[in-house]
Design an enzyme around this catalytic site. Structure first.
Site, short mmCIF file in Angstrom:
data_model
loop_
_atom_site.label_atom_id
_atom_site.label_comp_id
_atom_site.label_asym_id
_atom_site.label_seq_id
_atom_site.Cartn_x
_atom_site.Cartn_y
_atom_site.Cartn_z
N HIS A 268 21.51 30.75 -34.43
CA HIS A 268 20.83 29.74 -34.09
C HIS A 268 19.69 29.68 -34.83
O HIS A 268 19.48 28.85 -35.82
CB HIS A 268 20.70 29.75 -32.44
CG HIS A 268 19.85 28.66 -31.90
ND1 HIS A 268 19.80 27.44 -32.48
CD2 HIS A 268 19.77 28.40 -30.57
CE1 HIS A 268 19.33 26.42 -31.31
NE2 HIS A 268 19.18 27.09 -30.58
N HIS A 308 27.11 22.02 -40.40
CA HIS A 308 26.57 21.72 -39.09
C HIS A 308 27.53 21.50 -38.23
O HIS A 308 28.66 20.60 -38.40
CB HIS A 308 25.33 20.75 -39.28
CG HIS A 308 24.50 20.84 -38.07
ND1 HIS A 308 24.81 20.26 -36.85
CD2 HIS A 308 23.39 21.46 -37.79
CE1 HIS A 308 23.80 20.54 -36.28
NE2 HIS A 308 22.84 21.30 -36.65
N ASP A 364 17.92 24.31 -42.36
CA ASP A 364 17.74 25.84 -42.82
C ASP A 364 17.65 26.10 -44.29
O ASP A 364 17.10 27.13 -44.63
CB ASP A 364 18.42 26.72 -42.09
CG ASP A 364 17.97 26.89 -40.74
OD1 ASP A 364 16.79 26.71 -40.34
OD2 ASP A 364 19.33 26.70 -39.72
N1 CMC Z 1 29.96 28.09 -46.04
C1 CMC Z 1 31.26 27.86 -46.46
N2 CMC Z 1 32.45 27.48 -45.53
C2 CMC Z 1 31.72 26.79 -44.48
C3 CMC Z 1 30.63 26.84 -43.97
C4 CMC Z 1 29.74 27.57 -44.93
N3 CMC Z 1 28.38 27.38 -44.70
N4 CMC Z 1 30.49 26.25 -42.73
C5 CMC Z 1 31.71 26.06 -42.75
N5 CMC Z 1 32.67 26.42 -43.72
C6 CMC Z 1 33.99 25.95 -43.55
C7 CMC Z 1 34.86 27.13 -42.46
O1 CMC Z 1 35.04 28.21 -43.14
C8 CMC Z 1 35.96 26.14 -42.27
O2 CMC Z 1 36.75 26.05 -43.34
P1 CMC Z 1 38.36 26.11 -43.00
O3 CMC Z 1 38.65 24.59 -42.14
O4 CMC Z 1 39.05 26.11 -44.23
O5 CMC Z 1 38.71 27.20 -41.83
C9 CMC Z 1 35.26 24.84 -42.08
O6 CMC Z 1 34.15 24.73 -43.02
C10 CMC Z 1 34.89 24.42 -40.69
O7 CMC Z 1 33.99 25.40 -40.30
P2 CMC Z 1 33.57 25.77 -38.79
O8 CMC Z 1 33.29 27.18 -38.75
O9 CMC Z 1 34.86 25.32 -37.90
O10 CMC Z 1 32.36 24.59 -38.53
P3 CMC Z 1 31.57 24.75 -36.99
O11 CMC Z 1 31.14 23.45 -36.97
O12 CMC Z 1 32.01 25.55 -36.06
O13 CMC Z 1 30.29 25.59 -37.77
C11 CMC Z 1 28.26 26.16 -38.59
C12 CMC Z 1 28.83 25.20 -37.95
C13 CMC Z 1 26.55 25.70 -38.83
C14 CMC Z 1 28.02 27.28 -37.51
C15 CMC Z 1 28.73 26.63 -39.95
O14 CMC Z 1 28.67 25.56 -40.93
C16 CMC Z 1 28.13 27.90 -40.78
O15 CMC Z 1 28.24 28.91 -40.35
N6 CMC Z 1 27.06 27.47 -41.54
C17 CMC Z 1 26.19 28.48 -42.08
C18 CMC Z 1 25.13 28.95 -41.22
C19 CMC Z 1 24.21 27.98 -41.04
O16 CMC Z 1 23.46 27.39 -41.89
N7 CMC Z 1 23.69 27.91 -39.66
C20 CMC Z 1 22.32 26.77 -39.48
C21 CMC Z 1 22.78 25.68 -38.69
S1 CMC Z 1 21.54 24.25 -38.74
C22 CMC Z 1 20.30 24.77 -37.71
C23 CMC Z 1 20.44 24.15 -36.25
O17 CMC Z 1 20.42 22.93 -36.29
O18 CMC Z 1 20.16 25.01 -35.08
#
Ligand code: CMC
Length: 429
Positions: A268, A308, A364
């Protein structure tokens, strides 16, 4: 004629039910009438992590993730970042409307004059080890702060609630800065009522021997914009914690401490710190393609600061932050990691892997670079997130308390453990 209802056929019994659709939702409790027999508890929904459950009605923050829209009380984040101040934005979030001159002057005065904290709290901070994480100290100090205001427990007193809200918004910068001074072993610097909210925070963080600290106006404004961008983000993990804990009618200090604890988690509030670690680890621009290759290979490496849960276009906060970064670097000199970040963004934005998955820079990606250039240590990054987010948490808390639909938060469960069995004496196990 189309009717705003949903017809459900329960194939277990062949019975049909009609439930109303309001605001694109059905009430989960309407499903409870769907039973197999009189003893059946009734149908429930299973939704871990609230992936598709609206837990409240809210008029505070609107997000359209597909279009990249973020609005506080209807005002686009871009306009607020350009024209407003953090305190004015906090007033807007808390009260629903922008203040007039008198209201703004009163609010700024009240916040400014509540920035001092009881001296006993310094004793609490002194009890921590020198290397205690500032976020742990923040959580503990906010919770402890509530013990100084016994009347805060009376959450049905509207005026009293307002007083506590002012105190919390005001004292966050003092608690945060004192936590930092304790960490670096410097004497605490007290609030200066001549300064703006952000200027005062910089004063308490960085004042050394000068009789009067004068914040750099560009850095003061940049910090204020970052505060505006982080002030609220509808029902995220920490806001949900604020609402859930607040629904027990505990005092707002305890609820804010719980929300801050949720924010402390790396999924988070900790991602901007991870971006800096990632950039440092990559090392140089020439190593960017190899890193991207690793990310795409799915070797457990993610491009931090990208992607995101809600924004599937561009995070509108990221666009503003990128601009702020350049303004800050004019003063501080460029963060050497900037070139790396730009190259990563450039490659990722034209790469099929990221385009197909709608992965764009989030809030971020650049904020850590700014904080680092402003000389905030990485451990302070989540604290910098928490300072402005209290105005969002407290707005959501107020809204929750006034919402007749809300009760103590109490989810259901699907019990998967063993059913009744007799106790076995230890000698026989
Ligand atoms: N780098 C590489 N691949 C990614 C990334 C990333 N940062 N984020 C998502 N993916 C891929 C993931 O591997 C998946 O691929 P596949 O469909 O082949 O399995 C696909 O994209 C969908 O990802 P997800 O994990 O299902 O997406 P989510 O909505 O659950 O996750 C997230 C959102 C923010 C947790 C994720 O994008 C992530 O881990 N990002 C990096 C951490 C980050 O920057 N976090 C800050 C969020 S903004 C702060 C806030 O607003 O509070």
């Amino acid at each position: 004629m189309a009717s705003n209802t949903l017809t459900i056929t329960d194939n277990r019994t062949g019975k049909k039910y009609e439930v109303p659709i309001t605001d694109g939702t059905i009430r989960a409790t309407d499903l409870r009438q769907i039973k197999t027999d009189a003893d059946d508890f009734g149908l429930m929904t299973y939704d871990p992590a609230f992936m598709n459950t609206a837990a409240c009605r809210s008029a505070i923050t609107f997000i359209d993730g597909d279009k990249g829209i973020l609005e506080y009380r209807g005002y686009p984040i871009e306009q607020l970042a350009e024209k407003s101040t953090y305190l004015e934005t906090a007033y807007l979030l808390l009260n629903g409307e922008l203040p007039n001159n008198t209201q703004l002057a009163q609010w700024m005065h009240d916040v400014t004059y509540h920035t001092f904290i009881n001296e006993n709290l310094k004793g609490l901070l002194d009890a921590f080890r020198y290397n205690a994480h500032p976020m742990g100290k923040l959580i503990a100090t906010v919770a402890a702060l509530g013990t100084f205001y016994a009347e805060a427990k009376n959450i049905s007193d509207v005026e009293g609630r307002r007083r506590q809200i002012t105190r919390i918004v005001a004292k966050m910068i003092t608690i945060a800065a004192f936590g930092y001074r304790h960490m670096v072993g410097q004497p605490y610097a007290y609030p200066d009522n001549d300064l703006s909210y952000s200027g005062n925070f910089l004063n308490m963080m960085f004042k050394t021997t000068e009789t009067k600290y004068v914040p750099n106006p560009a850095l003061e404004r940049a910090l204020d914009v970052l505060f505006i961008l982080h002030a609220d983000h509808e029902q995220n993990c920490s806001t949900n914690a604020m609402r859930a804990v607040g629904s027990s009618h505990v005092d707002p200090y305890s609820a804010v401490a719980a929300a801050a604890a949720a924010l402390y988690g790396p999924l988070h509030g900790g991602a901007n710190e991870e971006v800096i670690r990632m950039l440092t680890q990559i090392g140089s621009v020439s190593d960017v393609p190899a890193f991207i290759k690793k990310v795409k290979a799915g070797e457990g490496v993610r491009l931090m600061g990208f992607g995101h849960r809600v924004y599937k276009n561009y995070d509108p906060r990221a666009r503003i932050i990128k601009q702020v970064a350049y303004e800050v670097f004019e003063v501080t000199g460029e963060n050497p990691l900037l070139d790396l970040a730009l190259e990563l963004e450039r490659i990722a934005l034209q790469d099929d892997y990221f385009v197909k998955r709608k992965l764009y820079p989030n809030v971020d990606f650049y904020s850590g670079l700014i904080y680092q250039a402003m000389k905030f240590p990485m451990d302070m990054f989540p604290v910098l997130f928490a300072i402005p987010r209290v105005s969002g948490w407290l707005s959501q808390w107020e809204e929750m308390l006034q919402d007749p639909d809300q009760k103590i938060a109490r989810p259901r469960q699907i019990f998967v453990g063993p059913h009744r069995r007799d106790y076995v004496p230890i000698a026989k196990r």
